[in-house]
Design a protein around this motif. Sequence first.
Motif, PDB file in Angstrom:
ATOM      1  N   ALA A  74       6.794  48.927  56.003  1.00 27.31           N
ATOM      2  CA  ALA A  74       7.431  47.781  55.340  1.00 27.31           C
ATOM      3  C   ALA A  74       6.396  46.742  54.910  1.00 27.31           C
ATOM      4  CB  ALA A  74       8.476  47.164  56.259  1.00 27.31           C
ATOM      5  N   GLU A 113       7.034  42.831  52.790  1.00 27.64           N
ATOM      6  CA  GLU A 113       8.477  42.670  53.030  1.00 27.64           C
ATOM      7  C   GLU A 113       8.867  41.201  53.132  1.00 27.64           C
ATOM      8  OE1 GLU A 113      10.426  43.546  56.955  1.00 27.64           O
ATOM      9  OE2 GLU A 113      11.427  45.110  55.778  1.00 27.64           O
ATOM     10  N   SER A 121      13.984  47.513  51.922  1.00 26.54           N
ATOM     11  CA  SER A 121      13.417  48.102  53.131  1.00 26.54           C
ATOM     12  C   SER A 121      14.290  47.895  54.355  1.00 26.54           C
ATOM     13  CB  SER A 121      12.028  47.518  53.394  1.00 26.54           C
ATOM     14  OG  SER A 121      12.078  46.096  53.399  1.00 26.54           O
TER      15      SER A 121
END
Length: 502
Positions: A419, A422, A450
Amino acid sequence: MDIDYLPRILNARVYDVAIETPLEPASDLSRRLGNRVFLKREDLQQVFSFKLRGAYNKMAHLTDDQLERGVIASSAGNHAQGVALAANELGCRSVIVMPTTAPQLKVDAVAARGAEIVLHGESYTEAFARANELMREQDLTFVHPFDDPDVIAGQGTIGMEILRQHGRPVHAIFAAIGGGGLISGVAAYVKRVRPDIRVIGVQHVDSDAMARSVAAGERVELADVGLFSDGTAVKAVGVETFRLVRKHVDDILIVDTDETCAAIKDVFTDTRTLLEPAGALAIAGMKKYVAETGIEGETLISVACGANMNFDRLRFVSERAEIGERREAVFAVTIPERPGSFRRFCELVGDRNVTEFNYRISDESDAHVFVGVSVTSRAGADEVADIFRADGFETLDLTDDELAKVHLRHLVGGKSPLASDELLLRFEFPERPGALMAFLRAMQPHWNISLFHYRNHGSDSGRVLVGMQVPESDRSTFMVFLDELGYRFWDETENPAYKLFL
């Protein structure tokens, strides 16, 4: 013009359809608060709300010609039921414009009384505007839900009944405020007859137009309102109700959703009745008043003003009631990943009731535990946290963290090395078809989702947690996307609970 409401209230025509509701002692609340608590049970009216008083009194004063042409009203539900009932009793046509967000329970109840229903807009304000258009087009008489002297006088009979039913000293009367009709009527009567009694209004934190207006010295219109307490979700208060509140109401208290849910549970414990959120605001405000002032041994009266609760909202209310009552504390505790640590942590918890426990291994040296513990007060939460810290366990108190209470408790252990870039955002999506697709279509195609978490709580809006991988170079474009989307959101990227668990 300064209207004399005393004769209007004394001569109000409400008892053709309304009952004189009981003023009942609330024994459990009285014991816990250290005061004599009484509930004015307006939830026992045949439409499960006080609103039929004002609606009928207004319509009973219309001319035969006005009744023959019919009436129109705008309402989220309770006033609509009162108007529909009064129309049945008086034999006239009724048209009700309700926002599309009105609880289905209330829509069905209005339809069952023979009213013609028009669903329009997402708020009372939009429904009100449409009702005024139809009024002009069809030559109907408008029955305002709060800003009308006859409606205010009808609601004022509640104050008249309270003083007749309880002739002994009263410290304060608490009533919910949406547009202000209920508290205006109650205060106009009480302050003429017993000016020593404090009259205190209560508003929900995201529908506090009256409190803001009083503070500003002029009527303030909110840009938007929350719909958890749909019966008081009003963007702008009335001209006459604003005048009366400024003149007669001693104070206005603001309560949040958790406090309201706790009050619903309190009334259920005492009466086995489920109030709707707006119906429980007065009780939540009364509890807050006692906590802030520390008064003891006084008589306090709260108007339980409505019980039109959607059944599917009960799950949300029950989940939040314990936190609102400060009976549950939630923590993130970091303990070493070595033998004996978990046992030591459990020893510190002791015989306290564990309401939730979430854990997933994610690090060779530390374990992060999400734990809920029953407590009796906010001080109890601080005490538990101090016990953990004193033994060397890093502890984060999440009891007041909205992200943790709504989402993270279901997502512990969700860290991912994939991720990158993010951003984490908490949204309130409108609970209507197409809301999610509108969100997805507005996204740039190369932004990757995500993380996505949603759970239907029976609330007024969908609580959605979204993790999106947005390159640093796209951040300004991303802010434009959020602005154009128009959904309420909170950027939780720097939230310490997010960094710990996700």
